[in-house]
Design a protein around this motif. Structure first.
Motif, PDB file in Angstrom:
ATOM      1  N   SER A  88      47.774  33.951  21.621  1.00  0.00           N
ATOM      2  CA  SER A  88      49.108  34.250  22.135  1.00  0.00           C
ATOM      3  C   SER A  88      49.182  34.230  23.654  1.00  0.00           C
ATOM      4  O   SER A  88      50.208  34.568  24.218  1.00  0.00           O
ATOM      5  N   TRP A  89      48.100  33.827  24.345  1.00  0.00           N
ATOM      6  CA  TRP A  89      48.145  33.736  25.804  1.00  0.00           C
ATOM      7  C   TRP A  89      47.313  32.556  26.286  1.00  0.00           C
ATOM      8  O   TRP A  89      46.431  32.057  25.592  1.00  0.00           O
ATOM      9  N   ASP A  90      47.649  32.100  27.504  1.00  0.00           N
ATOM     10  CA  ASP A  90      46.894  31.030  28.160  1.00  0.00           C
ATOM     11  C   ASP A  90      46.014  31.576  29.280  1.00  0.00           C
ATOM     12  O   ASP A  90      44.905  31.100  29.489  1.00  0.00           O
ATOM     13  N   VAL A  91      46.538  32.544  30.019  1.00  0.00           N
ATOM     14  CA  VAL A  91      45.785  33.203  31.096  1.00  0.00           C
ATOM     15  C   VAL A  91      45.911  34.710  30.898  1.00  0.00           C
ATOM     16  O   VAL A  91      47.017  35.214  30.678  1.00  0.00           O
ATOM     17  N   ALA A  92      44.802  35.417  30.967  1.00  0.00           N
ATOM     18  CA  ALA A  92      44.825  36.874  30.872  1.00  0.00           C
ATOM     19  C   ALA A  92      44.141  37.460  32.095  1.00  0.00           C
ATOM     20  O   ALA A  92      43.098  36.976  32.537  1.00  0.00           O
ATOM     21  N   VAL A  93      44.759  38.489  32.649  1.00  0.00           N
ATOM     22  CA  VAL A  93      44.180  39.211  33.781  1.00  0.00           C
ATOM     23  C   VAL A  93      43.594  40.507  33.236  1.00  0.00           C
ATOM     24  O   VAL A  93      44.272  41.253  32.519  1.00  0.00           O
ATOM     25  N   HIS A  94      42.351  40.770  33.567  1.00  0.00           N
ATOM     26  CA  HIS A  94      41.634  41.921  33.013  1.00  0.00           C
ATOM     27  C   HIS A  94      41.003  42.711  34.155  1.00  0.00           C
ATOM     28  O   HIS A  94      40.549  42.124  35.143  1.00  0.00           O
ATOM     29  N   ILE A  95      40.984  44.028  34.020  1.00  0.00           N
ATOM     30  CA  ILE A  95      40.341  44.891  35.012  1.00  0.00           C
ATOM     31  C   ILE A  95      39.200  45.628  34.325  1.00  0.00           C
ATOM     32  O   ILE A  95      39.421  46.369  33.366  1.00  0.00           O
ATOM     33  N   GLY A  96      37.976  45.391  34.799  1.00  0.00           N
ATOM     34  CA  GLY A  96      36.830  46.059  34.198  1.00  0.00           C
ATOM     35  C   GLY A  96      35.840  45.070  33.630  1.00  0.00           C
ATOM     36  O   GLY A  96      35.864  43.871  33.928  1.00  0.00           O
ATOM     37  N   GLU A  97      34.958  45.586  32.793  1.00  0.00           N
ATOM     38  CA  GLU A  97      33.885  44.776  32.217  1.00  0.00           C
ATOM     39  C   GLU A  97      34.451  43.741  31.256  1.00  0.00           C
ATOM     40  O   GLU A  97      35.325  44.020  30.448  1.00  0.00           O
ATOM     41  N   LEU A  98      33.925  42.526  31.352  1.00  0.00           N
ATOM     42  CA  LEU A  98      34.310  41.446  30.445  1.00  0.00           C
ATOM     43  C   LEU A  98      33.278  41.343  29.334  1.00  0.00           C
ATOM     44  O   LEU A  98      32.140  40.966  29.572  1.00  0.00           O
ATOM     45  N   ARG A  99      33.682  41.679  28.130  1.00  0.00           N
ATOM     46  CA  ARG A  99      32.710  41.758  27.029  1.00  0.00           C
ATOM     47  C   ARG A  99      32.575  40.451  26.263  1.00  0.00           C
ATOM     48  O   ARG A  99      31.576  40.218  25.607  1.00  0.00           O
ATOM     49  N   ASP A 100      33.592  39.588  26.288  1.00  0.00           N
ATOM     50  CA  ASP A 100      33.566  38.357  25.494  1.00  0.00           C
ATOM     51  C   ASP A 100      33.079  37.207  26.362  1.00  0.00           C
ATOM     52  O   ASP A 100      33.813  36.684  27.197  1.00  0.00           O
ATOM     53  N   SER A 101      31.826  36.788  26.175  1.00  0.00           N
ATOM     54  CA  SER A 101      31.241  35.757  27.013  1.00  0.00           C
ATOM     55  C   SER A 101      31.759  34.366  26.685  1.00  0.00           C
ATOM     56  O   SER A 101      31.443  33.402  27.385  1.00  0.00           O
ATOM     57  N   SER A 102      32.537  34.198  25.604  1.00  0.00           N
ATOM     58  CA  SER A 102      33.063  32.883  25.241  1.00  0.00           C
ATOM     59  C   SER A 102      34.250  32.492  26.098  1.00  0.00           C
ATOM     60  O   SER A 102      34.710  31.354  26.054  1.00  0.00           O
ATOM     61  N   LEU A 103      34.760  33.417  26.906  1.00  0.00           N
ATOM     62  CA  LEU A 103      35.929  33.151  27.721  1.00  0.00           C
ATOM     63  C   LEU A 103      35.535  32.601  29.087  1.00  0.00           C
ATOM     64  O   LEU A 103      34.503  32.955  29.636  1.00  0.00           O
ATOM     65  N   VAL A 104      36.369  31.696  29.594  1.00  0.00           N
ATOM     66  CA  VAL A 104      36.150  31.131  30.922  1.00  0.00           C
ATOM     67  C   VAL A 104      36.720  32.106  31.936  1.00  0.00           C
ATOM     68  O   VAL A 104      37.933  32.302  32.013  1.00  0.00           O
ATOM     69  N   ALA A 105      35.847  32.750  32.720  1.00  0.00           N
ATOM     70  CA  ALA A 105      36.272  33.850  33.590  1.00  0.00           C
ATOM     71  C   ALA A 105      36.189  33.468  35.058  1.00  0.00           C
ATOM     72  O   ALA A 105      35.310  32.715  35.477  1.00  0.00           O
ATOM     73  N   THR A 106      37.117  34.012  35.847  1.00  0.00           N
ATOM     74  CA  THR A 106      37.133  33.859  37.295  1.00  0.00           C
ATOM     75  C   THR A 106      37.338  35.231  37.920  1.00  0.00           C
ATOM     76  O   THR A 106      38.315  35.917  37.612  1.00  0.00           O
ATOM     77  N   ARG A 107      36.412  35.649  38.780  1.00  0.00           N
ATOM     78  CA  ARG A 107      36.554  36.919  39.492  1.00  0.00           C
ATOM     79  C   ARG A 107      37.570  36.733  40.613  1.00  0.00           C
ATOM     80  O   ARG A 107      37.412  35.893  41.486  1.00  0.00           O
ATOM     81  N   LEU A 108      38.621  37.554  40.573  1.00  0.00           N
ATOM     82  CA  LEU A 108      39.701  37.436  41.546  1.00  0.00           C
ATOM     83  C   LEU A 108      39.547  38.376  42.730  1.00  0.00           C
ATOM     84  O   LEU A 108      39.880  38.013  43.858  1.00  0.00           O
ATOM     85  N   ALA A 109      39.084  39.601  42.474  1.00  0.00           N
ATOM     86  CA  ALA A 109      39.003  40.587  43.554  1.00  0.00           C
ATOM     87  C   ALA A 109      38.096  41.737  43.145  1.00  0.00           C
ATOM     88  O   ALA A 109      38.036  42.104  41.968  1.00  0.00           O
ATOM     89  N   PRO A 110      37.400  42.345  44.128  1.00  0.00           N
ATOM     90  CA  PRO A 110      36.608  43.543  43.830  1.00  0.00           C
ATOM     91  C   PRO A 110      37.521  44.748  43.651  1.00  0.00           C
ATOM     92  O   PRO A 110      38.601  44.831  44.254  1.00  0.00           O
ATOM     93  N   ASN A 111      37.084  45.668  42.811  1.00  0.00           N
ATOM     94  CA  ASN A 111      37.888  46.868  42.553  1.00  0.00           C
ATOM     95  C   ASN A 111      36.964  47.974  42.066  1.00  0.00           C
ATOM     96  O   ASN A 111      36.383  47.875  40.985  1.00  0.00           O
ATOM     97  N   ASP A 112      36.805  49.015  42.869  1.00  0.00           N
ATOM     98  CA  ASP A 112      35.965  50.150  42.483  1.00  0.00           C
ATOM     99  C   ASP A 112      36.759  51.124  41.621  1.00  0.00           C
ATOM    100  O   ASP A 112      37.992  51.145  41.656  1.00  0.00           O
ATOM    101  N   ARG A 113      36.033  51.944  40.868  1.00  0.00           N
ATOM    102  CA  ARG A 113      36.629  53.117  40.237  1.00  0.00           C
ATOM    103  C   ARG A 113      36.303  54.319  41.117  1.00  0.00           C
ATOM    104  O   ARG A 113      35.170  54.452  41.591  1.00  0.00           O
ATOM    105  N   ILE A 114      37.275  55.187  41.314  1.00  0.00           N
ATOM    106  CA  ILE A 114      37.130  56.273  42.280  1.00  0.00           C
ATOM    107  C   ILE A 114      37.460  57.611  41.635  1.00  0.00           C
ATOM    108  O   ILE A 114      38.471  57.740  40.932  1.00  0.00           O
ATOM    109  N   LEU A 115      36.585  58.593  41.871  1.00  0.00           N
ATOM    110  CA  LEU A 115      36.832  59.970  41.446  1.00  0.00           C
ATOM    111  C   LEU A 115      37.569  60.678  42.573  1.00  0.00           C
ATOM    112  O   LEU A 115      37.094  60.708  43.715  1.00  0.00           O
TER     113      LEU A 115
END
Length: 303
Positions: free
Chosen positions: A138-165
């Motif tokens: 149901s999608w052509d491009v997906a934007v995800h934040i966090g760990e990418l678990r599905d290695s079958s997907l063609v991924a591009t890192r767009l930007a760094p993003n830390d998690r902060i307490l």
């Protein structure tokens, strides 16, 4: 005889949990969906959907139509794109999936610019914090934040993003600060329930290799990241939040970083496409628009 409109219509039914949900996705009324489905079944001479209960259950024939129909739709889209490429333009329908808050703040503006620059593209942007429950077809491009678990997907890192307490200065003044991750059990914490993750297990690490995990018992929880941020600013508790969401509050002093000697797992911003659509010109070009929109990194621009 099947038409491309029929394939689009039935794909909407196959992706939905119910006929009512399909009607909403297709922008028509539930009776219109039912009537058209009956007409399609009558023309094909087979039952495509079992109508027991509220959920959509495809018959074997329905599963076949959904699968082969998607392949045919992809072939038509590829042919349209190939012909358009010979004219030097990007064309076709682009379906983009993104997280709710980040999508509103950063993906939607990029999508608007992409649409304005490509007159032969139509674009559908879906914002959801339950991306794992959205079918890949149901999608052509997906934007995800966090760990990418599905290695079958063609991924591009767009930007760094830390998690902060972090927590507000008023909270810190009233309750103090934790000296170690284990101390968080004694503080009011706020949980963000998203992406079907274990949101009450907070994992920390130090540069010297030490690691510590703590199970917090949140007194407040929500599935809306903006609500979590507002609660923290109001002094309701301690949060773990993406850098992109709280960077402005940290710079303005509305929030203060806690446990600076410890770090949480990063949550980089990633764009990915399914393997079959990895060579789509419109998908590739849109990912370039996203990268341009996030360069320099907006939440680090003033740091």
């Amino acid at each position: 005889m099947l038409t491309s409109s029929d394939l689009h219509f039935f794909a909407g039914i196959a992706r939905a949990e119910s006929l009512a949900a399909a009607a909403r996705a297709l922008g028509v009324t539930p009776p219109a969906v039912t009537q058209r489905l009956q007409d399609l079944e009558r023309r094909l001479g087979v039952r495509l959907v079992e109508r027991s209960g509220r959920r959509v259950t495809l018959t074997a024939e329905g599963e076949l139509l959904a699968a082969r129909g998607q392949e045919i739709a992809d072939d038509l889209a590829s042919l349209t794109e190939t012909l358009a490429a010979r004219r030097g333009v990007v064309a076709g329908h682009l379906r983009v999936l993104a997280p709710l808050g980040f999508g509103r703040a950063h993906v939607a503006p990029a999508a608007g610019r992409f649409f304005a620059d490509h007159a032969e593209v139509t674009l559908d942007l879906v914002l959801s914090d339950r991306m794992g429950r959205v079918a890949e077809t149901s999608w052509d491009v997906a934007v995800h934040i966090g760990e990418l678990r599905d290695s079958s997907l063609v991924a591009t890192r767009l930007a760094p993003n830390d998690r902060i307490l972090c927590a507000s200065p008023s909270f810190v003044a009233r309750y103090g600060v934790p000296d170690a991750p284990a101390d968080l059990r004694d503080f009011a914490c706020i949980a963000l329930r998203e992406n079907d993750e274990d949101v009450t297990m907070w994992r920390f690490a130090r540069d010297d290799g030490a690691a510590e995990s703590v199970r917090v018992e949140p007194r407040l929880a929500t599935n809306d990241g903006e609500v979590v941020r507002e609660w923290a600013v109001a002094g309701r508790g301690i949060i773990v939040r993406s850098e992109w969401s709280v960077a402005a509050d940290l710079r303005a002093g509305r929030l203060a970083r806690l446990l600076p000697g410890w770090r949480l797992p990063s949550a980089d911003v990633i764009a990915f496409v399914g393997p079959r659509r990895g060579r789509s010109a419109r998908a590739t070009r849109f990912v370039e628009y996203l990268r341009e929109a996030l360069t320099p990194v907006p939440w680090r621009a003033d740091s």
